[in-house]
Structures are given as C-alpha cells and as structure tokens.
Enzyme design. Structure first.
Site, mmCIF file in Angstrom:
data_model
loop_
_atom_site.group_PDB
_atom_site.id
_atom_site.type_symbol
_atom_site.label_atom_id
_atom_site.label_comp_id
_atom_site.label_asym_id
_atom_site.label_seq_id
_atom_site.Cartn_x
_atom_site.Cartn_y
_atom_site.Cartn_z
ATOM 1 N N ASP A 49 0.834 -1.207 0.000
ATOM 2 C CA ASP A 49 0.000 0.000 0.000
ATOM 3 C C ASP A 49 0.869 1.259 0.000
ATOM 4 O O ASP A 49 0.363 2.376 -0.101
ATOM 5 C CB ASP A 49 -1.009 -0.010 1.160
ATOM 6 N N SER A 50 2.194 1.076 0.057
ATOM 7 C CA SER A 50 3.108 2.204 -0.160
ATOM 8 C C SER A 50 2.859 2.821 -1.536
ATOM 9 O O SER A 50 3.282 3.947 -1.795
ATOM 10 C CB SER A 50 4.567 1.741 -0.044
ATOM 11 N N ASP A 88 -1.142 -6.130 -0.150
ATOM 12 C CA ASP A 88 -1.506 -5.483 1.113
ATOM 13 C C ASP A 88 -3.002 -5.263 1.203
ATOM 14 O O ASP A 88 -3.645 -4.830 0.236
ATOM 15 C CB ASP A 88 -0.832 -4.097 1.195
ATOM 16 N N LYS A 118 -1.251 -9.402 2.925
ATOM 17 C CA LYS A 118 -0.487 -8.935 4.080
ATOM 18 C C LYS A 118 -1.349 -7.948 4.847
ATOM 19 O O LYS A 118 -2.050 -7.136 4.238
ATOM 20 C CB LYS A 118 0.819 -8.262 3.655
ATOM 21 N N GLU A 120 -1.437 -5.514 8.699
ATOM 22 C CA GLU A 120 -0.625 -4.960 9.783
ATOM 23 C C GLU A 120 -1.258 -5.259 11.138
ATOM 24 O O GLU A 120 -2.472 -5.128 11.297
ATOM 25 C CB GLU A 120 -0.483 -3.442 9.583
ATOM 26 N N GLU A 186 9.268 -4.289 10.616
ATOM 27 C CA GLU A 186 9.686 -2.989 10.084
ATOM 28 C C GLU A 186 10.223 -2.092 11.195
ATOM 29 O O GLU A 186 9.587 -1.888 12.227
ATOM 30 C CB GLU A 186 8.509 -2.291 9.365
HETATM 31 O O1 KIV Z 1 3.505 -1.151 1.667
HETATM 32 C C1 KIV Z 1 4.677 -1.541 1.662
HETATM 33 O O2 KIV Z 1 5.464 -1.239 0.765
HETATM 34 C C2 KIV Z 1 5.117 -2.371 2.773
HETATM 35 C C3 KIV Z 1 6.582 -2.667 2.861
HETATM 36 C C4 KIV Z 1 7.272 -1.474 3.353
HETATM 37 C C5 KIV Z 1 6.847 -3.855 3.711
HETATM 38 O O3 KIV Z 1 4.342 -2.763 3.573
#
Ligand code: KIV
Length: 274
Positions: A49-50, A88, A118, A120, A186
């Site tokens: 989600d970055s 994510d 993924k 959090e 992280e």
């Molecule tokens: O969203 C992302 O890029 C991440 C990585 C930093 C692990 O969660």
C-alpha cells in the site's frame, strides 16, 4: 531459495520452509514492467500500500483504497510467473472484524490473482489472521512500524525499544501461532529482530531491522532512487534513477526549446523516421 531455477511461484509452505536458509528476497511492485524485471530475482513480490505515497502522491498509506490495490495488483500479476505475489490489505479493509477482513481479502485474491494478503498488526489481529487462514487466505503479517497506525504510533519511529520490546515479541509469537506464513518486521532494533527471528518458527522479513532476518524487503522506488520525497535512514539506494530521469527530461526540454529535436538525422523531408 534459488530464484532462477524455480518452475512455479512459491506457495506459503515453500516460504515457511525457507526459515533459516538462504535469505528470502522481496521487493514491492506496482506496475507490470517492474514486476517483469524483478520476477526472476524475487521470491515474494509485494503489492504494497506504499503505492499510495510512491505513485499517487498521498501523504501516508491511509488514503489507499481497495480499488487502488486491485488495479495495481492486476498490473503486477501480469508481470509475474516465478515469484509469489502478496498484496496489502488497505487501511480500513480488515480491522473491523474477521468477517470484514475475509470479504475484502477474498476480493483482493479473486480479482488480482495474489497468492496471499499482508495485513498490519500483532496480538490485536491474531484472531483475524486465524479466521482468514481457516477459510483459505494465506496471511503474511506485518509488525513493528506499521504505517497504517502512524497516527497512534506518533510518527515513523523505531519500534520495540525499552518496555515495548516484550510486546513486540508477543506480537510476533501471536501472528506465528495464528498461522501467518511469514512476518514483516519494520524498523525495529537489530537485536530485537534477531531475538524474534530465533523465537518464531516462520520467516521474518526485515525492513530496517537486521541482516539476521530470514529475508529482506524494500520499497522498489526507494532502492532505485526514484522516490525522493524522503529517504528512511535504513534504505540503501542501489541506483539513482530519479536523478537520471530528471536529467533526461531536462535534456529533452533543452533540445525542444533550441529546435534541435527531432535531430536532423531522424528526419527525411516531411517524414519522421521511427
Ligand atoms: O507497503 C509496503 O510497501 C510495505 C513494505 C514497506 C513492507 O508494507
């Protein structure tokens, strides 16, 4: 795990089996061309989600939507054959209840072809992780600095220092017990990342953690020097493509303004050679 000899994308059990072996290689991807470039080199490609900050100019990951994740997930899946694709779950798509999480995880997997999601959170998300796994959704967990909680964490700070150390170890054990096949750590102190790596039976994937983790992940645009809004201390740039791209754009603009582009050798009368 060897990247070049693989015939199929790794499954969660393959990733689990890499614990303590050759470090797992992971990068984020958001587009087909970049996914194609990393396919032979990565075990896990993360549609992170970055993407919201890196490609959409958002100030944090909080504004990322399911639709954005699905659009980028589809693009990335078109570029992958050998690597496992993990996607994510965006902020607000899973925290409310295990049922909400399943509905959105199932949609992400069905509409993008991702092999896992993924999310959090540690102890607080363990019940949801177990719920998803019992229903066929493999989960990679993400603890330590969890960017979706930036407002409660109070900034992008190192996590797990002092009294918070025990809580982070508990988070790692909780997600492993819940059935996560790997856990991203992280921005945690190296000694803590090493302790967690020894304490849990699943691979730890570090980002700003420790070389002793079972694998590493970086945001692609950070390591290529393409994302220059800010740079975390732990990011090693393997290239400076942002500078190169800007220099190329400036050179093009200068040629256009000087009427020296297209260059004469590319032009035959009125016809532009392609
Ligand atoms: O969203 C992302 O890029 C991440 C990585 C930093 C692990 O969660």
């Amino acid at each position: 795990m060897s990247a070049t000899a693989k015939k199929r994308a790794p499954m969660p059990d393959d990733i689990r089996a890499a614990k303590g072996g050759t470090p797992l290689v992971s990068l984020t991807a958001y587009t087909t061309p970049m996914a194609q470039m990393m396919d032979a080199h990565c075990d896990i490609v993360l549609v992170g989600d970055s993407v919201g900050m890196v490609l959409h100019g958002l100030p944090s990951t909080l504004g990322v939507t399911m639709e954005m994740m699905i659009m980028h997930g589809r693009a990335v899946s078109r570029g992958l054959e050998k690597a496992m694709m993990v996607i994510d779950m965006p902020f607000g798509s899973y925290e409310e209840s295990p049922q909400q999480a399943f509905r959105n995880a199932a949609r992400l997997m069905a509409e993008t072809g991702a092999g896992a999601v993924k999310l959090e959170g540690g102890v607080a998300m363990a019940e949801t992780i177990a719920f998803l796994i019992r229903r066929g959704v493999p989960v990679m967990a993400h603890i330590g600095l969890t960017p979706q909680s930036i407002n409660t964490l109070g900034g992008y700070k190192v996590q797990g220092r002092g009294a918070a150390r025990a809580a982070l170890i508990a988070d790692a054990k909780a997600v492993a017990d819940a059935g996560a096949f790997a856990v991203v750590l992280e921005k945690v102190p190296a000694s803590l990342a090493d302790e967690i790596t020894s304490a849990v039976p699943i691979p730890t994937i570090g980002i700003g953690a420790s070389a002793g983790c079972d694998g590493q992940v970086l945001v692609l645009d950070d390591m290529l020097g393409l994302f220059t809004a800010f740079k975390a201390k732990f990011v090693k740039r393997f290239a400076e493509l942002g500078n190169e791209a800007e220099a190329a754009i400036a050179a093009y603009a200068a040629e256009v303004r000087a009427r020296s582009f297209p260059a004469a050798e590319h032009v035959f009368g009125d016809e532009v050679k392609t």
